[in-house]
Design a protein around this motif. Structure first.
Motif, short mmCIF file in Angstrom:
data_model
loop_
_atom_site.label_atom_id
_atom_site.label_comp_id
_atom_site.label_asym_id
_atom_site.label_seq_id
_atom_site.Cartn_x
_atom_site.Cartn_y
_atom_site.Cartn_z
N ASP A 331 29.14 20.42 -50.54
CA ASP A 331 27.46 21.07 -51.20
C ASP A 331 26.48 20.96 -50.84
N THR A 332 26.19 19.71 -50.62
CA THR A 332 24.93 19.96 -50.35
C THR A 332 24.67 19.86 -49.15
N VAL A 333 25.61 20.56 -47.74
CA VAL A 333 25.84 20.51 -46.70
C VAL A 333 25.33 21.80 -46.29
N LYS A 334 26.10 22.84 -47.34
CA LYS A 334 26.09 23.64 -47.59
C LYS A 334 25.00 24.29 -47.96
N PHE A 335 24.32 23.93 -49.20
CA PHE A 335 22.29 23.86 -49.78
C PHE A 335 21.90 23.84 -48.90
N THR A 336 21.96 22.43 -48.00
CA THR A 336 21.22 22.83 -47.12
C THR A 336 20.60 23.99 -45.82
N LEU A 337 21.93 24.23 -45.83
CA LEU A 337 22.65 25.91 -44.11
C LEU A 337 22.02 26.85 -44.57
N ARG A 338 22.06 27.11 -45.81
CA ARG A 338 21.21 28.27 -46.55
C ARG A 338 19.93 28.15 -46.64
N ARG A 339 19.46 27.07 -46.81
CA ARG A 339 17.82 26.75 -47.86
C ARG A 339 17.34 26.68 -45.74
N MET A 340 18.15 26.73 -45.29
CA MET A 340 17.66 25.74 -43.56
C MET A 340 17.24 27.56 -44.11
N MET A 341 18.48 28.78 -43.72
CA MET A 341 18.57 30.04 -43.12
C MET A 341 17.09 30.28 -44.10
N GLU A 342 17.47 30.48 -45.93
CA GLU A 342 16.15 31.97 -45.80
C GLU A 342 14.95 31.04 -45.69
N LEU A 343 14.61 29.95 -45.14
CA LEU A 343 13.25 29.18 -44.69
C LEU A 343 13.07 29.27 -43.09
N GLY A 344 13.89 29.86 -42.23
CA GLY A 344 13.94 29.82 -40.82
C GLY A 344 13.69 29.22 -39.70
#
Length: 427
Positions: A331-344
């Motif tokens: 879940d932490t890895v998925k959270f990181t990937l999602r936030r990286m995409m959102e923040l560019g």
């Protein structure tokens, strides 16, 4: 006893916990023998840096500060740092600022000088000399980072820095427990860190300073930050580690990052959940102070994601922050990937990397690597009788490990078939 009195116990050397390997379920710990042994550990770390530099580009090497210093010194220095910080919050409460966030707590210099005079610590004329630094006098206020820099300058003066003892109500020297031996210990550990950091820079390796027990951690973080100030000017060579199972994790991250902003160096960090839970709880119960660990696993997850989000946002704003997400939690890895995409934040920026233990959670590691993310395996090394128990304990602590084994087996088989079909079986 008051809450402050109870917490003071956390930073006292205790004979029963002198060998801090006891009760450690998931991390190697070093037992101090003498200074020669510390030098031997440094040589081992140097060989590890060389190996990392020779085996991969942009590699990491991890070290433990308790291998480079006397643990009792780390406890005593931690106690001094914590007492100085508590004195700041005591003065803040007297100015009606209790309960504010760390960086929002600002003491008015005029009121602070009056308070110091009333306590008999320093006359107004004396304390005016304290606040002549470039940053201290500009705003008319003092925050925790200013306060810590004040500690640095005051400890170099011959007159002892007096602060009130909450238990007795009397003034006492802050450095009461520090002797010439402690001063030598500080000098030696900074010298060893300097040697390791220079070798890491020379070999193109980033040096991760592992987090340890909470009663060592203030000293470890302070020594690490001092090294970051010197070596992280143009790129993040030194990485500090923050344990998100600690209640103070977010305050520690935000405080150190603000210091890096003010001084213009790169903030390198590794985020972990934490490896000393059972020992921390046992020691707190035995010695009668508040458990420093978050009460639930869910609270630790929240803390991890809160700290991580703060760092990711800093990456988008300044590009002067880098983070290793050291986690086996999907879940932490998925959270990181999602936030990286959102923040560019793109994987090729190499501002965010991931880390898992060798032999564990390959179902996370392989897809990340194949997708182009910088991902690392943490490789324990040493005698077999030390390394195998370490790995078995880590496997034991990871919930659902056996349930994930089938998925990992399927992934490995898929990877073997892919390599067979492409003719790259051993690449």
């Amino acid at each position: 006893p008051t809450g402050a009195e109870k917490q003071d116990k956390q930073y006292r050397a205790h004979q029963g916990f002198g060998d801090h390997r006891g009760g450690v379920t998931s991390a190697h710990a070093y037992f101090y023998a003498d200074e020669a042994k510390c030098d031997q550990h440094m040589e081992t770390f140097l060989r590890c840096i060389d190996a990392s530099g020779g085996s991969s580009k942009d590699g990491f090497s991890a070290i433990k500060l308790s291998a480079l210093a006397r643990p009792q010194f780390l406890v005593q220095f931690s106690e001094v740092l914590v007492k100085w910080r508590r004195f700041f919050y005591q003065m803040a409460a007297e100015q009606g600022q209790a309960g504010r966030a760390v960086l929002d707590t600002k003491l008015e210099v005029e009121k602070l000088q009056e308070g110091l005079a009333n306590l008999g610590i320093a006359s107004k004329a004396e304390s005016q000399q304290w606040f002549t630094g470039e940053n201290l006098s500009m705003s008319g206020t003092v925050d925790l980072l200013d306060w810590n820099s004040l500690f640095d300058s005051r400890t170099k003066l011959s007159r002892p820095l007096l602060i009130p003892n909450r238990m007795t109500g009397q003034l006492e020297p802050l450095l009461l427990h520090f002797s010439e031996e402690e001063e030598l210990q500080m000098k030696r550990v900074l010298q060893r860190m300097d040697v390791l950091a220079k070798r890491a820079r020379e070999k193109g390796v980033r040096l991760m300073v592992d987090a340890e027990q909470s009663y060592f951690q203030p000293a470890i973080s302070r020594v690490t930050v001092e090294t970051q100030r010197r070596f992280n000017r143009s790129q993040p060579i030194i990485y500090n580690t923050y344990q998100c199972y600690l209640k103070e994790a977010y305050n520690n991250v935000t405080g150190d990052m603000e210091l890096s902003r003010r001084e213009g160096w790169h903030f390198g960090t590794k985020l972990v959940r934490g490896a000393y839970m059972e020992q921390e709880r046992e020691r707190a119960a035995h010695m009668g102070y508040e458990n420093p660990i978050n009460p639930t696993y869910e609270k630790t997850n929240e803390m991890y994601h809160r700290c991580l989000d703060y760092i990711l946002e800093e990456i988008t704003h300044s590009q002067k922050a880098s983070v290793m997400v050291a986690s086996h939690n999907e879940d932490t890895v998925k959270f990181t990937l999602r936030r990286m995409m959102e923040l560019g934040i793109h994987p090729s920026d190499k501002k965010v990397c991931f880390g898992q233990l060798l032999g564990m959670c390959d179902q996370i590691t392989f897809p990340l690597g194949q997708a182009g993310f910088p991902v690392y395996k943490y490789v324990p090394y040493g005698p077999v009788n030390e390394v195998l128990p370490y790995l078995s304990r880590r496997a034991q602590e990871n919930r659902g490990f056996m349930q994930r084994a089938n998925r990992e087996r399927d992934l490995l088989w898929k990877e073997v078939k892919r390599r067979l079909l492409t003719g790259n079986l051993f690449s």
